[in-house]
Motif scaffolding. Structure first.
Motif, PDB file in Angstrom:
ATOM      1  N   GLU A 134      -8.305   0.318   6.703  1.00  0.00           N
ATOM      2  CA  GLU A 134      -9.522   0.196   5.902  1.00  0.00           C
ATOM      3  C   GLU A 134      -9.578  -1.158   5.195  1.00  0.00           C
ATOM      4  N   SER A 135      -8.444  -1.623   4.724  1.00  0.00           N
ATOM      5  CA  SER A 135      -8.389  -2.910   4.020  1.00  0.00           C
ATOM      6  C   SER A 135      -8.757  -4.060   4.948  1.00  0.00           C
ATOM      7  N   TYR A 136      -8.204  -4.053   6.155  1.00  0.00           N
ATOM      8  CA  TYR A 136      -8.529  -5.120   7.101  1.00  0.00           C
ATOM      9  C   TYR A 136      -9.984  -5.038   7.565  1.00  0.00           C
ATOM     10  N   ALA A 137     -10.489  -3.829   7.735  1.00  0.00           N
ATOM     11  CA  ALA A 137     -11.899  -3.694   8.118  1.00  0.00           C
ATOM     12  C   ALA A 137     -12.798  -4.250   7.016  1.00  0.00           C
ATOM     13  N   ALA A 138     -12.479  -3.915   5.770  1.00  0.00           N
ATOM     14  CA  ALA A 138     -13.277  -4.422   4.646  1.00  0.00           C
ATOM     15  C   ALA A 138     -13.147  -5.943   4.529  1.00  0.00           C
ATOM     16  N   ALA A 139     -11.957  -6.465   4.788  1.00  0.00           N
ATOM     17  CA  ALA A 139     -11.755  -7.918   4.733  1.00  0.00           C
ATOM     18  C   ALA A 139     -12.599  -8.612   5.798  1.00  0.00           C
ATOM     19  N   TRP A 140     -12.600  -8.063   7.006  1.00  0.00           N
ATOM     20  CA  TRP A 140     -13.405  -8.660   8.084  1.00  0.00           C
ATOM     21  C   TRP A 140     -14.891  -8.648   7.721  1.00  0.00           C
ATOM     22  N   LEU A 141     -15.339  -7.507   7.210  1.00  0.00           N
ATOM     23  CA  LEU A 141     -16.753  -7.394   6.851  1.00  0.00           C
ATOM     24  C   LEU A 141     -17.131  -8.286   5.669  1.00  0.00           C
ATOM     25  N   GLY A 142     -16.185  -8.535   4.769  1.00  0.00           N
ATOM     26  CA  GLY A 142     -16.474  -9.330   3.581  1.00  0.00           C
ATOM     27  C   GLY A 142     -16.004 -10.768   3.666  1.00  0.00           C
ATOM     28  N   ARG A 164      -5.016  -8.744  -1.130  1.00  0.00           N
ATOM     29  CA  ARG A 164      -4.377  -7.759  -2.007  1.00  0.00           C
ATOM     30  C   ARG A 164      -5.421  -7.080  -2.895  1.00  0.00           C
ATOM     31  N   THR A 165      -6.398  -7.846  -3.354  1.00  0.00           N
ATOM     32  CA  THR A 165      -7.449  -7.266  -4.195  1.00  0.00           C
ATOM     33  C   THR A 165      -8.216  -6.205  -3.421  1.00  0.00           C
ATOM     34  N   ILE A 166      -8.530  -6.497  -2.177  1.00  0.00           N
ATOM     35  CA  ILE A 166      -9.232  -5.518  -1.329  1.00  0.00           C
ATOM     36  C   ILE A 166      -8.362  -4.280  -1.155  1.00  0.00           C
ATOM     37  N   ALA A 167      -7.086  -4.474  -0.821  1.00  0.00           N
ATOM     38  CA  ALA A 167      -6.173  -3.344  -0.622  1.00  0.00           C
ATOM     39  C   ALA A 167      -6.012  -2.540  -1.910  1.00  0.00           C
ATOM     40  N   ILE A 187       0.840  -1.204   0.000  1.00  0.00           N
ATOM     41  CA  ILE A 187       0.000   0.000   0.000  1.00  0.00           C
ATOM     42  C   ILE A 187       0.877   1.257   0.000  1.00  0.00           C
ATOM     43  N   ARG A 188       1.931   1.264   0.820  1.00  0.00           N
ATOM     44  CA  ARG A 188       2.806   2.437   0.888  1.00  0.00           C
ATOM     45  C   ARG A 188       3.438   2.718  -0.468  1.00  0.00           C
ATOM     46  N   ARG A 189       3.856   1.678  -1.148  1.00  0.00           N
ATOM     47  CA  ARG A 189       4.441   1.889  -2.472  1.00  0.00           C
ATOM     48  C   ARG A 189       3.397   2.400  -3.457  1.00  0.00           C
ATOM     49  N   TYR A 190       2.171   1.977  -3.281  1.00  0.00           N
ATOM     50  CA  TYR A 190       1.114   2.425  -4.195  1.00  0.00           C
ATOM     51  C   TYR A 190       0.818   3.912  -3.986  1.00  0.00           C
TER      52      TYR A 190
END
Length: 190
Positions: free
Chosen positions: A50-58, A73-76, A34-37
């Motif tokens: 945000e990525s981990y929150a979305a992963a947990w929810l999904g 990685r797709t979520i991130a 993510i930092r490189r992106y």
């Protein structure tokens, strides 16, 4: 296949401890991606959360036949794309040319002289800045393959494009980076 064992399946079944273990095992690599992106450490921290929150929810939608790390990685990647769109809109509204400044990478303790460490840090900072400035369609496959070490097949799966498209985009990204780094000359001395 995943090196995470049965953790993804346990987490998908609602096991919070398993999800915490997954976070611990994937956090460093996902943060670097993510930092490189985005090119900014603070923004990357926010997007990681945000990525981990979305992963947990999904998590109920996670397919255990697919690599958990690729799914994450797709979520991130989607969070990074959303961030890029929001940044673009903020720039248009504010008229600002750039709202972020990449943070210098920390240099690990080593036997190299401090001048060499500083030069390496400046070079890596410049490289990360140039990567963050690449168009998303070039940056994404480059990060996944060259930086993250994923196969072209995995990158194609994550990005939803063909393996040939991944290969072509990585080659173009490398040419652009080479040109940008060559054109900018040596990093400025401090």
């Amino acid at each position: 296949m995943d090196t995470l064992g049965d953790l993804p399946a346990r987490a998908a079944a609602g096991d919070r401890a398993a999800f915490s273990d997954l976070m611990r095992q994937t956090k460093s690599a996902l943060f670097r991606f993510i930092r490189r992106y985005v090119g900014d450490e603070q923004e990357a921290q926010d997007l990681l959360q945000e990525s981990y929150a979305a992963a947990w929810l999904g998590l109920r939608r996670y397919d255990p036949n697919r690599s958990f790390e690729a799914w994450l990685r797709t979520i991130a990647l989607n969070k990074c794309r959303d961030w890029s769109r929001r940044r673009f809109v903020r720039r248009l509204v504010s008229g600002s040319k750039d709202l972020t400044t990449p943070e210098a990478l920390s240099v690990s303790d080593g036997a190299e002289p401090i001048d060499d460490q500083m030069e390496i840090a400046r070079s890596l900072t410049r490289l990360n800045r140039e990567i963050s400035l690449l168009a998303p369609h070039l940056k994404e496959p480059l990060l996944l393959t060259a930086i993250e070490g994923r196969s072209q097949s995995e990158a194609a799966d994550i990005l939803g494009i063909s393996i040939k498209a991944v290969e072509t985009r990585v080659a173009r990204a490398r040419r652009k980076l080479f040109k940008a780094l060559s054109d900018s000359g040596p990093p400025p001395s401090r």
